[in-house]
Design a protein around this motif. Structure first.
Motif: not given
Lengths: 114, 114
Positions: B31-44, B97-108
């Motif tokens: 949950q803390s990871i999700i909260d952090e992701g929301q704070k920095i705008g990476q998660i809905d 979109a800024t990180t290269g889309g679904r495919k790039a994220l999957l590779e990461a």
């Protein structure tokens, strides 16, 4: 759910089969939707549809561990959020882009549910 | 997992608390990871992070119902596919979109796991 696991064993074999069959039919139905989505290019074709189904069913079943009437989440908020997480976890970004993106998809989901 | 539910009740209260505490700590961490992701705008930001966590933990826990050694899915294929479903179900499309889309994220994700 915990009651389910506790009481399930005490059922007759006939009744066990009926219940397991219902769960299995639900999984097969969900899997067939994912297969169809992959065929028409709306869902990522790299996903194993059976494994995706197992994860989604597990996510939904977990509700019975923590859901209770009058709790902080009602059926609608759980339904729309889980629909969002599940659907967006599956769809191809090309499809998402052509349909207006995440926000438009969420609105469509919300409309379906209300 | 079914063994877990069957045997869990026969443990002493002390041991029950240790196991429940471990599960709870895991949920809080997620949950803390999700909260952090929301704070920095990476998660809905519209997602309820606690409800999202409950769904994800349920999905992962379900593995113990159907996972078996030498089955059709190994730890790696389950891990990378579930990571894909979970992460993509949460991230904002602007971030994607800024990180290269679904495919790039999957590779990461795949690189993280191997």
């Amino acid at each position: 759910h915990s009651v389910f696991f506790k009481e399930f064993r005490s059922l007759s074999d006939d009744r066990k089969e009926i219940i397991q069959g219902t769960g299995h039919a639900y999984s097969l139905f969900l899997q067939s939707i994912i297969d169809e989505g992959q065929k028409i290019g709306q869902i990522d074709q790299n996903l194993d549809s059976k494994l995706a189904t197992a994860g989604i069913v597990g996510m939904l079943n977990s509700m019975s561990f923590w859901y209770h009437d009058g709790g902080s989440w009602g059926p609608e908020s759980i339904g729309s959020q889980f629909a969002e997480q599940v659907v967006l976890g599956l769809v191809k970004e090309e499809y998402l882009a052509t349909t207006g993106g995440r926000k438009a998809l969420l609105e469509a989901i919300h409309e379906e549910l209300t």
